[in-house]
Design a protein around this motif. Structure first.
Motif, short mmCIF file in Angstrom:
data_model
loop_
_atom_site.label_atom_id
_atom_site.label_comp_id
_atom_site.label_asym_id
_atom_site.label_seq_id
_atom_site.Cartn_x
_atom_site.Cartn_y
_atom_site.Cartn_z
N ALA A 155 8.01 -4.51 0.73
CA ALA A 155 7.99 -5.69 -0.13
C ALA A 155 6.67 -6.45 -0.03
CB ALA A 155 9.15 -6.61 0.21
N SER A 171 10.51 -0.46 -6.74
CA SER A 171 10.69 -1.19 -5.49
C SER A 171 9.96 -2.53 -5.58
CB SER A 171 10.15 -0.38 -4.31
OG SER A 171 8.73 -0.33 -4.34
N ARG A 224 3.68 -5.48 -0.12
CA ARG A 224 2.57 -4.83 0.56
C ARG A 224 1.84 -3.86 -0.38
NH1 ARG A 224 4.55 -3.39 6.64
NH2 ARG A 224 2.30 -3.46 6.94
N PRO A 267 9.13 -1.46 5.82
CA PRO A 267 9.31 -2.38 4.69
C PRO A 267 8.09 -2.38 3.77
CG PRO A 267 9.96 -3.42 6.76
CD PRO A 267 9.27 -2.14 7.12
#
Length: 226
Positions: A134, A161, A136, A132
């Motif tokens: 999101a 993204s 980061r 994942p």
């Protein structure tokens, strides 16, 4: 423009191999103190470099599957790139495509061929579930940049993204490519920007092609700390 951290034109000489380049790059990336990092390697050559960066940061290591779309009869000359995903992202440099005579039929054929190769690599590396991203810090790593087409496509896809921050990290690249790509990310870490720039492999004593088996082994080793 994104800030650029470089030993950049001051770095002289060659890297022994990708792992040594990765260790040097890891030290420079660590100075950025990235928050909640994920290291995304462009396979296959970027994986040994990215492994060392991920190890230094104790960060997850994943793949960013990108395939170059080459010119007719000259596959190494990129006219675009394809980034894997639920909805593959295609970037074509229209000016380059026209200059080398790459018509829409040729491009469509090459996109289909590279999609098949991405599917093969997904299966070979058993990468069904990406890490994942999101919120980061995504650290995009390759073993070097020549024209920048492949990396450009990767950065453009990441921007679509939910990633929080993007850092591009490479051992070596032409200065003009670093400048151009810096507009697509939040920071660039580049160890060397030699002029004139001929080829990425010219800056490595050992530039042996990275195998699928090595990629699989490094991903498995990285799973131990992430």
């Amino acid at each position: 423009m994104a800030p650029t951290d470089r030993f950049a034109g001051r770095f002289a000489g060659h890297f022994a191999d990708r792992r040594e380049a990765g260790r040097l790059l890891a030290e420079a990336v660590a100075r950025q103190a990235p928050a909640d990092p994920v290291v995304l390697a462009l396979p296959r050559g970027g994986v040994p470099v990215a492994y060392e960066v991920a190890k230094k940061l104790s960060a997850p290591l994943d793949l960013l599957l990108v395939r170059k779309i080459g010119a007719p009869g000259h596959e190494e000359y990129g006219i675009g790139a394809l980034v894997d995903g639920a909805h593959p992202h295609i970037v074509i440099d229209e000016a380059r495509a026209r200059a080398v005579g790459a018509d829409p039929d040729y491009i469509q054929h090459e996109v289909a061929r590279q999609l098949a190769e991405l599917e093969r690599r997904r299966k070979a590396y058993a990468r069904a579930m990406p890490v994942p991203l999101a919120g980061r810090t995504a650290i995009v790593v390759d073993d070097g940049i020549a024209t920048g087409g492949t990396v450009r496509a990767a950065l453009q896809a990441l921007r679509k993204s939910a990633v929080g921050r993007i850092i591009l990290a490479v051992p070596v690249a032409p200065a003009d490519a670093v400048h151009e790509l810096s507009t697509l990310c939040d920071a660039v870490v580049c160890l060397a920007t030699p002029e004139p720039f001929y080829a990425v492999g010219a800056h490595y004593a050992d530039f042996t092609q990275t195998s699928d088996a090595e990629v699989i082994d490094l991903l498995a080793a990285a799973a131990g700390w992430s």
